[in-house]
Design a protein around this motif. Structure first.
Motif, PDB file in Angstrom:
ATOM      1  N   PHE A   1       0.822  -1.204   0.000  1.00 32.86           N
ATOM      2  CA  PHE A   1       0.000   0.000   0.000  1.00 32.86           C
ATOM      3  C   PHE A   1       0.860   1.261   0.000  1.00 32.86           C
ATOM      4  O   PHE A   1       0.477   2.281  -0.576  1.00 32.86           O
ATOM      5  N   ALA A   2       2.020   1.188   0.666  1.00 35.33           N
ATOM      6  CA  ALA A   2       2.912   2.351   0.708  1.00 35.33           C
ATOM      7  C   ALA A   2       3.727   2.491  -0.569  1.00 35.33           C
ATOM      8  O   ALA A   2       4.402   3.508  -0.758  1.00 35.33           O
ATOM      9  N   GLY A   3       3.664   1.486  -1.439  1.00 36.19           N
ATOM     10  CA  GLY A   3       4.379   1.558  -2.703  1.00 36.19           C
ATOM     11  C   GLY A   3       5.846   1.171  -2.623  1.00 36.19           C
ATOM     12  O   GLY A   3       6.613   1.426  -3.556  1.00 36.19           O
ATOM     13  N   PHE A   4       6.245   0.521  -1.512  1.00 30.31           N
ATOM     14  CA  PHE A   4       7.643   0.115  -1.373  1.00 30.31           C
ATOM     15  C   PHE A   4       7.994  -1.057  -2.273  1.00 30.31           C
ATOM     16  O   PHE A   4       9.111  -1.170  -2.751  1.00 30.31           O
ATOM     17  N   PHE A   5       7.028  -1.965  -2.493  1.00 32.43           N
ATOM     18  CA  PHE A   5       7.281  -3.077  -3.397  1.00 32.43           C
ATOM     19  C   PHE A   5       5.976  -3.613  -3.969  1.00 32.43           C
ATOM     20  O   PHE A   5       4.878  -3.305  -3.486  1.00 32.43           O
ATOM     21  N   THR A   6       6.118  -4.421  -5.030  1.00 31.46           N
ATOM     22  CA  THR A   6       4.967  -5.009  -5.710  1.00 31.46           C
ATOM     23  C   THR A   6       4.478  -6.230  -4.944  1.00 31.46           C
ATOM     24  O   THR A   6       5.095  -6.668  -3.971  1.00 31.46           O
ATOM     25  N   ALA A   7       3.360  -6.812  -5.420  1.00 31.59           N
ATOM     26  CA  ALA A   7       2.813  -8.004  -4.768  1.00 31.59           C
ATOM     27  C   ALA A   7       3.823  -9.153  -4.801  1.00 31.59           C
ATOM     28  O   ALA A   7       3.980  -9.883  -3.812  1.00 31.59           O
ATOM     29  N   THR A   8       4.511  -9.318  -5.925  1.00 30.90           N
ATOM     30  CA  THR A   8       5.491 -10.398  -6.048  1.00 30.90           C
ATOM     31  C   THR A   8       6.662 -10.183  -5.104  1.00 30.90           C
ATOM     32  O   THR A   8       7.111 -11.117  -4.412  1.00 30.90           O
ATOM     33  N   GLU A   9       7.171  -8.968  -5.038  1.00 25.06           N
ATOM     34  CA  GLU A   9       8.276  -8.663  -4.129  1.00 25.06           C
ATOM     35  C   GLU A   9       7.845  -8.822  -2.674  1.00 25.06           C
ATOM     36  O   GLU A   9       8.604  -9.347  -1.843  1.00 25.06           O
ATOM     37  N   ALA A  10       6.619  -8.401  -2.353  1.00 28.64           N
ATOM     38  CA  ALA A  10       6.110  -8.535  -0.994  1.00 28.64           C
ATOM     39  C   ALA A  10       6.011 -10.003  -0.590  1.00 28.64           C
ATOM     40  O   ALA A  10       6.364 -10.381   0.537  1.00 28.64           O
ATOM     41  N   ALA A  11       5.541 -10.836  -1.513  1.00 28.36           N
ATOM     42  CA  ALA A  11       5.413 -12.260  -1.229  1.00 28.36           C
ATOM     43  C   ALA A  11       6.773 -12.895  -0.976  1.00 28.36           C
ATOM     44  O   ALA A  11       6.932 -13.713  -0.058  1.00 28.36           O
TER      45      ALA A  11
END
Length: 374
Positions: free
Chosen positions: A181-191
């Protein structure tokens, strides 16, 4: 099978498998128990609260139900809860997995419709939390009605100790959802980051994960990923057949000719998805229905993000309805309880989910408010 969005699926599956042996569910349930155990339905509320947090990590209904079920069932039955109601409550808590972000169902929907994963995650957060609170209210009502035992209030020192034990586990959804949500990383990077974080928790904090467990966990993740990706790949052929036979176009023409309002169309979509969920797995239904329902909704000017949440909630009902309800069989395998007995006690939760799907369908603010803030 291609698409950067779909690359997040194996990482979220890996995170769910790591959590199942990483001791995270035990600390979450323990924290919920000392905070909520003194209320009517306190243990059931604790299980649902732990499920909400687990849902914000794994995105999978079965992983969420299994992780909490192995810890909470024995505690609930020991306190006097009926085993079927205990199973139904945890199965319903697991049904939040495909709704609360990060949701594998929403990731698939984003890939199929070329919409923003973050926008879908933001849209699913409020309905998912509202469902969790509604489940707590229902479980408290059933507990009061059946006079299930309440625990003595825990001292604040015990609550503080339980919070410290669950602290690092509670950070996981903050990393996953907050980072996206903060835009630090994408869904793939977050996973990927969250999977590594959960692995480190298992090794160094809870110390329940061993190196010898990794080959089995990795292989289970590969098998699960292969199953999902195979369904996605075959859906491409199905979509080609639909386009060739012009079924979506003919369906849209028929419905727009006979219906002047989107209201009956939305009710029909919800009813069909709930009915199909009784007999088919949710991923397959999503891949079959999206090429028809999305263009149909667009023809009425309906928001695709909002439709995604409506479809996600409607499909999640399927994990609680026989004869295919996945979470029913997960709980039956853990406890030995009869599937139909669990399904009977799931009725209240199912009705709540259907009501929420209808509410989200006709109240845009429930799903679209957060996306306007970020």
């Amino acid at each position: 099978v291609s698409g950067i969005t779909l690359m997040s699926i194996p990482f979220f599956l890996l995170m769910g498998n790591l959590m199942s042996v990483g001791g995270i569910s035990k600390s979450l349930f323990g924290f919920g128990r000392v905070c909520l155990g003194h209320r009517w339905g306190g243990l059931s509320n604790a299980a649902i609260a732990a499920s909400i947090v687990m849902a914000a990590m794994s995105g999978s209904a079965a992983a969420c139900a299994a992780g909490i079920g192995m810890i909470a069932i024995s505690e609930m039955t020991r306190a006097g809860y009926s085993r079927s109601f205990s199973c139904a409550t945890i199965a319903a808590g697991g049904a939040l997995g495909p709704i609360i972000p990060p949701s594998i169902t929403l990731i698939l929907y984003a890939g199929l419709t070329q919409t923003s994963v973050n926008a879908l995650f933001e849209a699913g957060a409020v309905p998912g939390l509202l469902l969790g609170f509604a489940f707590m209210a229902w479980s408290s009502f059933v507990s009061y009605k059946n006079n299930y035992a309440k625990e003595a209030p825990s001292p604040y020192s015990a609550r503080w100790q339980a919070f410290k034990e669950a602290f690092f586990a509670l950070l996981t959804p903050v990393i996953v959802i907050g980072g996206m949500f903060a835009g630090f990383f994408t869904a793939t990077e977050a996973a990927a980051i969250a999977s590594l974080y959960v692995m480190l928790l298992g090794f160094f904090v809870t110390k329940t994960l061993k190196v010898k467990d990794l080959p089995r966990i990795f292989w289970e993740t590969v098998e699960q990923t292969a199953k999902v990706m195979f369904v996605i790949a075959t859906a491409g052929f199905f979509q080609f057949v639909l386009l060739y036979t012009r079924i979506p176009q003919e369906t849209i023409a028929f419905i727009t000719t006979n219906f002047s309002s989107v209201t009956p169309v939305l009710l029909l979509i919800i009813a069909l998805l709930v009915l199909m969920g009784c007999f088919m797995e949710g991923t397959a239904i999503l891949l079959i229905s999206v090429p028809i329902f999305v263009p149909l909704a667009k023809s009425f000017g309906y928001d695709v993000i909002q439709l995604g949440i409506v479809m996600c909630i409607s499909l999640a009902v399927g994990v609680l309805t026989p004869p295919v309800g996945l979470n029913l069989y997960v709980m039956a395998s853990i406890t030995g309880e009869k599937v139909l007995e669990i399904a009977k006690d799931c009725t209240g939760y199912v009705l709540i989910m259907i009501a929420m799907a209808i509410a989200v369908a006709f109240i845009p603010e429930l799903s679209l408010t957060l996306s306007t803030l970020f």
